[in-house]
Design a protein around this motif. Structure first.
Motif, PDB file in Angstrom:
ATOM      1  N   GLY A 100      15.241  17.683 -16.543  1.00 14.27           N
ATOM      2  CA  GLY A 100      15.676  17.538 -17.655  1.00 14.27           C
ATOM      3  C   GLY A 100      14.269  17.636 -18.316  1.00 14.27           C
ATOM      4  O   GLY A 100      13.344  17.094 -18.054  1.00 14.27           O
ATOM      5  N   THR A 101      14.669  16.869 -20.308  1.00 14.67           N
ATOM      6  CA  THR A 101      12.909  16.733 -20.487  1.00 14.67           C
ATOM      7  C   THR A 101      13.832  15.009 -21.934  1.00 14.67           C
ATOM      8  O   THR A 101      14.764  15.000 -21.893  1.00 14.67           O
ATOM      9  N   ASN A 102      12.763  15.097 -22.777  1.00  8.35           N
ATOM     10  CA  ASN A 102      13.203  14.393 -24.221  1.00  8.35           C
ATOM     11  C   ASN A 102      13.130  13.345 -23.160  1.00  8.35           C
ATOM     12  O   ASN A 102      14.446  12.550 -23.468  1.00  8.35           O
ATOM     13  N   LEU A 103      12.414  12.761 -22.689  1.00  6.92           N
ATOM     14  CA  LEU A 103      13.046  11.342 -22.329  1.00  6.92           C
ATOM     15  C   LEU A 103      12.829   9.838 -23.690  1.00  6.92           C
ATOM     16  O   LEU A 103      11.678  10.824 -24.141  1.00  6.92           O
ATOM     17  N   LYS A 104      13.443   9.114 -23.694  1.00  6.95           N
ATOM     18  CA  LYS A 104      13.468   8.288 -24.511  1.00  6.95           C
ATOM     19  C   LYS A 104      12.592   7.160 -24.418  1.00  6.95           C
ATOM     20  O   LYS A 104      11.732   6.298 -25.335  1.00  6.95           O
ATOM     21  N   GLY A 105      12.442   7.257 -22.995  1.00  2.00           N
ATOM     22  CA  GLY A 105      11.486   5.907 -22.469  1.00  2.00           C
ATOM     23  C   GLY A 105      11.328   5.393 -21.513  1.00  2.00           C
ATOM     24  O   GLY A 105      12.449   6.071 -20.792  1.00  2.00           O
ATOM     25  N   ILE A 106      11.015   4.553 -20.883  1.00  2.00           N
ATOM     26  CA  ILE A 106      10.669   3.975 -18.978  1.00  2.00           C
ATOM     27  C   ILE A 106      10.572   2.492 -19.167  1.00  2.00           C
ATOM     28  O   ILE A 106      10.267   2.085 -19.798  1.00  2.00           O
ATOM     29  N   HIS A 107      11.183   2.345 -18.030  1.00  2.00           N
ATOM     30  CA  HIS A 107      11.406   0.898 -18.198  1.00  2.00           C
ATOM     31  C   HIS A 107       9.971   0.585 -17.019  1.00  2.00           C
ATOM     32  O   HIS A 107      10.358   1.337 -15.573  1.00  2.00           O
ATOM     33  N   VAL A 108       9.529  -0.373 -16.645  1.00  2.00           N
ATOM     34  CA  VAL A 108       8.139  -0.523 -15.765  1.00  2.00           C
ATOM     35  C   VAL A 108       8.748  -1.461 -15.053  1.00  2.00           C
ATOM     36  O   VAL A 108       8.922  -2.872 -15.846  1.00  2.00           O
ATOM     37  N   SER A 109       8.256  -1.676 -13.894  1.00  2.00           N
ATOM     38  CA  SER A 109       8.368  -2.273 -12.945  1.00  2.00           C
ATOM     39  C   SER A 109       7.488  -4.314 -13.118  1.00  2.00           C
ATOM     40  O   SER A 109       5.667  -3.497 -13.996  1.00  2.00           O
ATOM     41  N   PRO A 110       7.403  -5.456 -13.405  1.00  2.42           N
ATOM     42  CA  PRO A 110       5.932  -5.980 -13.537  1.00  2.42           C
ATOM     43  C   PRO A 110       4.738  -5.204 -13.164  1.00  2.42           C
ATOM     44  O   PRO A 110       3.407  -5.684 -13.113  1.00  2.42           O
ATOM     45  N   ASP A 111       4.861  -5.041 -11.487  1.00  2.00           N
ATOM     46  CA  ASP A 111       3.411  -5.362 -10.231  1.00  2.00           C
ATOM     47  C   ASP A 111       3.220  -3.706 -10.697  1.00  2.00           C
ATOM     48  O   ASP A 111       2.702  -2.710 -10.106  1.00  2.00           O
ATOM     49  N   PHE A 112       4.410  -2.894 -11.568  1.00  2.00           N
ATOM     50  CA  PHE A 112       3.087  -1.423 -11.773  1.00  2.00           C
ATOM     51  C   PHE A 112       3.422  -0.725 -11.109  1.00  2.00           C
ATOM     52  O   PHE A 112       3.005   0.476 -10.790  1.00  2.00           O
ATOM     53  N   LYS A 113       4.549  -0.291  -9.920  1.00  2.52           N
ATOM     54  CA  LYS A 113       4.899   0.259  -8.610  1.00  2.52           C
ATOM     55  C   LYS A 113       6.183   1.099  -9.134  1.00  2.52           C
ATOM     56  O   LYS A 113       6.523   1.885  -8.341  1.00  2.52           O
ATOM     57  N   THR A 114       7.582   0.825 -10.089  1.00  5.46           N
ATOM     58  CA  THR A 114       8.707   1.350 -10.304  1.00  5.46           C
ATOM     59  C   THR A 114       8.616   1.342 -11.464  1.00  5.46           C
ATOM     60  O   THR A 114       8.532   0.986 -11.937  1.00  5.46           O
ATOM     61  N   PHE A 115       9.375   2.837 -12.115  1.00  9.79           N
ATOM     62  CA  PHE A 115       9.431   3.243 -13.224  1.00  9.79           C
ATOM     63  C   PHE A 115      10.673   3.520 -13.459  1.00  9.79           C
ATOM     64  O   PHE A 115      11.364   4.420 -12.573  1.00  9.79           O
ATOM     65  N   VAL A 116      11.852   3.267 -14.052  1.00  8.54           N
ATOM     66  CA  VAL A 116      13.017   4.332 -14.216  1.00  8.54           C
ATOM     67  C   VAL A 116      13.152   4.251 -15.670  1.00  8.54           C
ATOM     68  O   VAL A 116      12.665   4.080 -17.010  1.00  8.54           O
TER      69      VAL A 116
END
Length: 1255
Positions: A1224-1240
């Protein structure tokens, strides 16, 4: 016959009977229409040559002047010049009957001149080709004031001789340019002796009135001198026509300083002669309509009365006048053999298509073979190698130089020789030049070379591999497009197991997918997997499925520029897929070199109905429909075009610039031969679905035409159209005007459709009604007022009245469905009673609907970007077909109901598999999520579209907990690790604290009066903070239910940020940012930051400054020690929606609604980079949409951003490192792990993405 002519024949009879071959002479006379087939057979029945000559002369003596003239011309054409000279002085005037047969062939003056000169009469069956004839005449006029040459060249069987003769059948041309006469000489293939005989014959004719008998010239040189003398002195300003020149030496013999028109297959013969030269290329044959006319004349029928095989025969004749005439003459003799001769053409049995008219060769294969026989032996082999090519394919010389193992320059010289001899065609409109064979030539070569074809394909593959040892060709290679399109074709047709293995290696290679998709797009690749399915499945059908599915669902991204990373897209495939295996291997290798790749670790939890995504238009797609055999799809839209493409692969078959304004609808006829379109330009057009030819244009509607549909059966094909002018019209496509007009609606008619048996027509209108009409009478049968089913609207003003947008019939024709607003109504057609109704979401409008022909499913297209499937029996939604990025205008089931298509403003047509529908298909997640990264664990909390809260395992996406359905929509949520709790906050202002993972309600917090927009626990989990549209921030001691209300904002509080354990920063649509003491509830600082809403804020890692981003298109950097901005960051051209400090405090990134990201120096506010300045995507945005979130890596060297998709950037260079295209599209935001290796993140269709870096 004139007495003088009869006497001349009788006096010359003994000489004629002794010398002529009657069968050759009769060919010409049959062609002229003087003899019929029965008379020809009677002559042929005679035993000896002399008896045949006697019988022929007896027949001629019984006929008119035209027979005498035809016999005279036949003698000339067959080389009996001395015998013809005996008849010339008594040539009669043409008879009235003959003159009548030449109404378009010039005046009696012209006929006399041409007959005296031996110019052949028109064939019995003649179809004019004015464009080519005028081109020849134009060149002939250039010879008016001096000698020169006009060459008419083209391949065998293209009608050069007839065109040449027809060009001089013009009185003005003859009188202006050639008052001395016109002299025809049939040449053909000659040795020196034959050439001398031809020249002697011509000398006889030109010197007829000489009283003294001159000795015949005995050498070619002497004959040339004699001809030069005769043309200059006795026949000045006359035209010499040389038919069928093969050799430059022969043409040179006629270089006698006169005016010459000649036909040839070899363009290069003119190089041997002097003087001005003009050329006319006969590079195409008859159009289909002309060819049908020829066949009709041969069999004495109207074109409309020809059998169904006629058009197929014309198609197989490839436009060749020769082949059409041969077939026509055969059919005249055997009128019941249409199917037989079609089969011979289809099977390339050229030898069986034998001479039955005046032509120089006994069979079609001989006519074509003789063109090749004149080549040198080595050239013959090169020419035969061309049989390896595909039909209708233009090839650069470089490809053939590889096939022939020659230098490109050598190959070009050979190709030029073939072009000159009309054995090959050259397209000069492209550079480098492209070469191609006429279909007839290729058919002939293929038949002649059929036992070598597999070897030739294998040779082609082997030589390709030798030439491109370092990898596939690139765009720098002029021949690359050919190899990308046809390499798989050559491999599939090779004869060796090794060659087949090469096909597997090629088609099952991600490198090949990337290379070909980058050059040609996805449709051609998908088509290869479909076309060579049987061969590929011999090796591994599962792998073939893997690649085909990968391209079908992701191919539309390959049309983006810059070209997407195929390896990254491959990583999104299931772990069991060969595409994923290859992508993973490449990603690991490239990561070691510094590349950046991401693994979608929860992808196995994703279930999709999607089957194929096609981007056929450069604007909104308003309508699309299946052909009745469901092999093809037609679509139309705002780019004013009609597109037709394959339903399996998306490969484009046809593109037509259809109208002068938006095309609103298209429809196939029941036999799929026609396509109708209608437009805002008020016109309806009917097209040939195969070649795109316009057949009809109707313009009786006075306003835009909204919909068109053909009847469903072939019994009587009608077209229905409806318009904003409130009328419905029925059209018989064989008539130029409408057959019926249906009156009754009082507003624009939006949609119309025939019942399955074509007995009724349903129409729906903005007047709020659904009407049913009897088709045969055009009378209104029933009218249903849909407004009656919206009782709450009856007292509202007119603008609230119901607009009925669409309708559809059930497959059995007993029910009809209509849609208005967000409601769908199903009626029984006999009683007009309501059977059922469906209510979709209140925030959307139904744009289109359709019944599934094989089940109880109903599809609806909605304005909020989705397609929903509902079960009529249970009256429940069973699936969301999510993926469109804008309004969905159309839904249509395939004839068997297994596939559903939808079209949208997002420029795509999507295909969905209805058999994959299951209960979970209707569940999707909302984007208001929270993620907790704790040690090695990831927890995701997220609401779904059924007002439930889900807790998911962040490594697998598996659901751990799911709440009961809430009374109001959940607008935000958050997680606490200690204690293990979750919060859901609703649209009605209610906040609930739940124990995790049991889901038990710990507390229910009330106080907010409007939607809660954001919530967050403090670090110790003891305090919960919420903000709301009610302008307040609330600080909850959630266990004791105590609450501090932070009042001060005058508009909704967008969000807040905790500053340590005791302070809080909040920002609002009122343009202010405020700092609060959460212990006391007092406001500490108040910053009037912007004239517009503050959309985002961030606090620097060192805690000394904060940033604000606003709808006023600016961002600012502030110090907590001052109420004045440190730096005002101007330059964005749209709302600045996001901002983020780097962890080293040196940079600030800002993102706007145009998709642009800017990186600034915090110290002085100067601009460091603008990311993605040059590359707008298909939605006219730099990031596929608003830039909604930004995060820096811990070392501040990388930046991740969300918009229409996710991008990672090199901060120092401002360049993109990687793009992850979400479904899809129109992502509201992204959650990033402290080590910058995981993104949700979660997209707008509810797909959860848990991404982890590779390596």
């Amino acid at each position: 016959m004139d007495e003088r002519a009869r006497s001349c024949l009788l006096s010359s009879r003994s000489k004629l009977e002794q010398d002529i071959k009657a069968s050759y002479i009769m060919d010409h006379m049959v062609s002229d229409g003087v003899l019929n087939a029965d008379e020809e057979e009677k002559v042929k029945a005679c035993t000896t040559r002399k008896e045949k000559a006697v019988a022929l002369l007896n027949l001629i003596l019984k006929k008119d002047n035209y027979a005498y003239i035809s016999f005279y011309n036949a003698l000339l054409r067959e080389g009996y010049g001395d015998l013809a000279s005996m008849l010339q002085q008594d040539l009669p005037l043409i008879s009235p009957v003959a003159e009548k047969s030449f109404l378009d062939g010039g005046t009696p003056f012209v006929q006399t001149i041409l007959c005296e000169g031996g110019v052949p009469q028109r064939p019995v069956v003649f179809v004019c080709r004015p464009e080519l004839i005028n081109r020849v005449r134009e060149k002939l006029y250039k010879l008016e004031n001096g000698f020169g040459w006009v060459a008419v060249f083209g391949m065998a069987g293209f009608g050069k001789s007839v065109l040449t003769a027809e060009a001089v059948r013009d009185e003005h041309l003859i009188k202006a340019c050639f008052p001395g006469g016109v002299h025809w000489l049939s040449v053909g293939q000659l040795d020196k002796a034959g050439l001398l005989v031809k020249m002697q014959s011509l000398c006889y004719r030109l010197d007829q009135d000489c009283q003294s008998s001159q000795r015949s010239p005995v050498t070619i040189e002497e004959a040339r001198d004699r001809l030069r003398f005769l043309m200059v002195r006795k026949h000045p300003r006359s035209l010499l026509i040389l038919d069928d020149i093969w050799d430059s030496g022969v043409l040179k013999a006629f270089d006698i300083q006169c005016r010459v028109l000649f036909s040839t297959r070899d363009r290069g013969v003119t190089d041997s002669v002097s003087g001005k030269k003009y050329e006319v290329s006969v590079d195409h044959g008859l159009e289909d309509d002309k060819a049908l006319e020829v066949l009709a004349l041969f069999v004495n029928k109207e074109v409309s009365a020809l059998p169904v095989q006629a058009r197929s025969i014309v198609h197989e004749c490839k436009g060749s006048p020769l082949v059409v005439s041969l077939i026509g003459a055969l059919l005249r003799e055997f009128p019941d053999r249409w199917r037989y001769y079609l089969k011979q053409l289809q099977n390339k049995q050229f030898k069986r298509i034998r001479k039955s008219s005046s032509y120089d060769y006994e069979a079609l294969d001989q006519a074509m073979s003789v063109s090749i026989d004149v080549l040198r032996e080595d050239r013959k082999e090169y020419y035969k190698d061309l049989s390896v090519l595909e039909k209708d394919v233009k090839v650069p010389a470089k490809v053939l130089s590889i096939l022939w193992d020659l230098e490109p320059e050598e190959a070009e010289d050979i190709l030029q020789e073939f072009v000159n001899k009309s054995l090959l065609f050259r397209d000069c409109n492209k550079r480098p030049y492209q070469y191609y064979l006429h279909d007839l030539q290729l058919d002939f070569l293929t038949e002649q070379n059929r036992y070598r074809l597999k070897d030739l394909h294998s040779k082609m593959v082997r030589l390709y591999q030798n030439h491109y040892k370092k990898g596939h060709p690139t765009v720098a290679d002029e021949e690359c497009m050919y190899w990308f399109r046809y390499l798989a074709y050559h491999m599939a047709n090779g004869n060796l197991r090794e060659v087949r293995m090469e096909l597997y290696s090629l088609m099952f290679s991600l490198d090949w997918v990337k290379a070909k998709a980058q050059m040609m797009g996805p449709a051609s690749l998908i088509n290869d997997y479909v076309e060579y399915k049987d061969i590929l499945d011999e090796e591994n059908s599962t792998v073939r499925d893997n690649f085909q599915e990968f391209l079908s669902l992701n191919g539309h991204h390959f049309e983006q520029r810059p070209f997407p990373d195929v390896v990254q897209m491959g990583l999104g495939q299931p772990d069991s897929s060969e595409v994923y295996r290859q992508a993973r291997l490449k990603a690991e290798q490239e990561t070691k070199k510094g590349a950046f790749y991401l693994e979608w670790i929860n992808k196995s939890s994703l279930e999709s109905l999607s089957r194929l995504i096609v981007r056929p238009h450069k604007g909104a797609v308003y309508y699309a429909c299946f052909s009745h055999n469901w092999q093809n799809i037609a679509s139309c839209g705002s780019d004013k075009t009609l597109q037709v493409f394959k339903s399996q692969t998306g490969e484009k078959l046809l593109e037509v610039q259809a109208h002068d304004d938006d095309v609103l609808c298209c429809a196939f006829s029941p036999d799929d031969k026609l396509i109708a379109t209608c437009s805002v330009d008020k016109k309806i057009k009917v097209w040939n679905s195969q070649n795109g030819n316009l057949l009809r244009t109707y313009d009786e509607h006075s306003e835009q035409v909204n919909h068109c549909q053909f009847t469903n059966t072939n019994r009587k094909i009608l077209l229905a159209t409806c318009s904003n002018d409130s009328f419905i019209k029925l059209w018989n496509i064989n008539r130029p005007e409408s057959q019926n007009t249906m009156f009754g609606h009082e507003g624009p008619v939006n949609h119309c459709c025939f019942s399955p048996n074509d007995q009724y027509l349903a129409s729906c209108s903005s007047d709020g009604t659904l009407k049913l009409w009897e088709v045969h009478t055009a009378n209104e049968w029933k009218s249903i007022d849909i407004l009656d089913f919206f009782p709450s609207l009856t007292d509202e003003p007119k603008e609230s009245e119901v607009v009925v947008r669409c309708s559809a019939w059930s497959s059995d024709g007993t029910r009809v469905m209509a849609a208005a607003k967000n409601m769908l109504f199903v009626f029984d057609i006999q009683s007009a009673t309501l059977l059922s109704e469906i209510k979709t979401g209140r925030h959307s409008t139904i744009q289109s609907c359709d019944f599934c022909p094989s089940s109880q499913l109903v599809a609806v297209a909605l304005s909020h970007y989705t397609v929903e499937l509902w079960d009529l029996e249970s009256n429940k939604k069973v699936a969301d077909c999510s993926g469109h990025l804008s309004w969905v205008h159309c839904v249509r089931f395939s004839p068997d109901g297994s596939i559903l298509l939808s079209s949208s403003d997002d420029q795509t047509v999507r295909l969905w598999e209805t058999k994959k529908v299951h209960p979970s298909s209707a569940v999707s997640l909302k984007r208001d999520s929270d993620v907790l990264f704790h040690h090695n664990e990831i927890s995701v909390i997220v609401p779904d579209n059924r007002k439930r809260l889900q807790l998911r395992n962040g490594k697998t996406g598996e659901v751990i907990y799911q709440s009961e359905e809430q009374e109001s929509r959940i607008r935000c949520c958050c997680l606490s690790k200690d204690p293990q709790a979750a919060v859901l906050a609703r649209e009605d202002g209610t906040v609930k604290v739940l124990e995790m993972p049991s889901g038990n309600t710990l507390r229910t917090l009330t106080g907010h009066t409007k939607t809660v927009l954001y919530c967050q626990f403090t670090a110790d989990g003891q305090t919960l903070i919420t903000c709301s549209e009610d302008t307040t921030v609330r600080v909850w001691d959630w266990k004791s239910l105590k609450c501090k209300v932070l009042k001060g904002h005058s508009e909704r509080v967008k969000r807040f940020r905790l500053l340590g354990s005791s302070r809080l920063l909040s920002w609002s649509f009122d343009g202010t940012v405020k700092v609060w003491d959460i212990i006391t509830g007092e406001m500490i600082q108040d910053f009037s930051c912007h004239q517009g809403a503050v959309l985002s804020c961030d606090v620097s890692p060192n805690g000394g400054t904060f940033s604000s981003a606003s709808a006023d298109k600016s961002a600012k950097i502030w110090s907590f020690d001052s109420t004045s901005a440190l730096h005002i960051l101007n330059g964005h051209k749209d709302c600045v929606r996001s901002c983020r400090f780097s962890w080293d405090n040196k940079c600030l990134a800002t993102g706007d609604d145009n998709g642009e990201i800017r990186i600034w120096h915090v110290f002085d506010g100067s601009l460091l980079h603008i990311c993605a300045r040059e590359n707008k995507d298909s939605m006219e945005s730099l990031h596929g949409g608003w830039v909604t979130d930004l995060h820096f890596s811990p070392d501040s060297k990388m930046l991740v951003s969300t918009g229409g998709y996710i991008k990672w950037w090199d901060v120092e260079k401002g360049e993109s490192l990687q793009t992850f295209y979400t479904t899809g599209t129109n992502l509201k935001g992204i959650h990033v792990s402290p080590d910058f290796k995981t993104f949700v993140t979660i997209d707008n269709i509810g797909v959860l993405y848990i991404l982890r870096t590779v390596g």
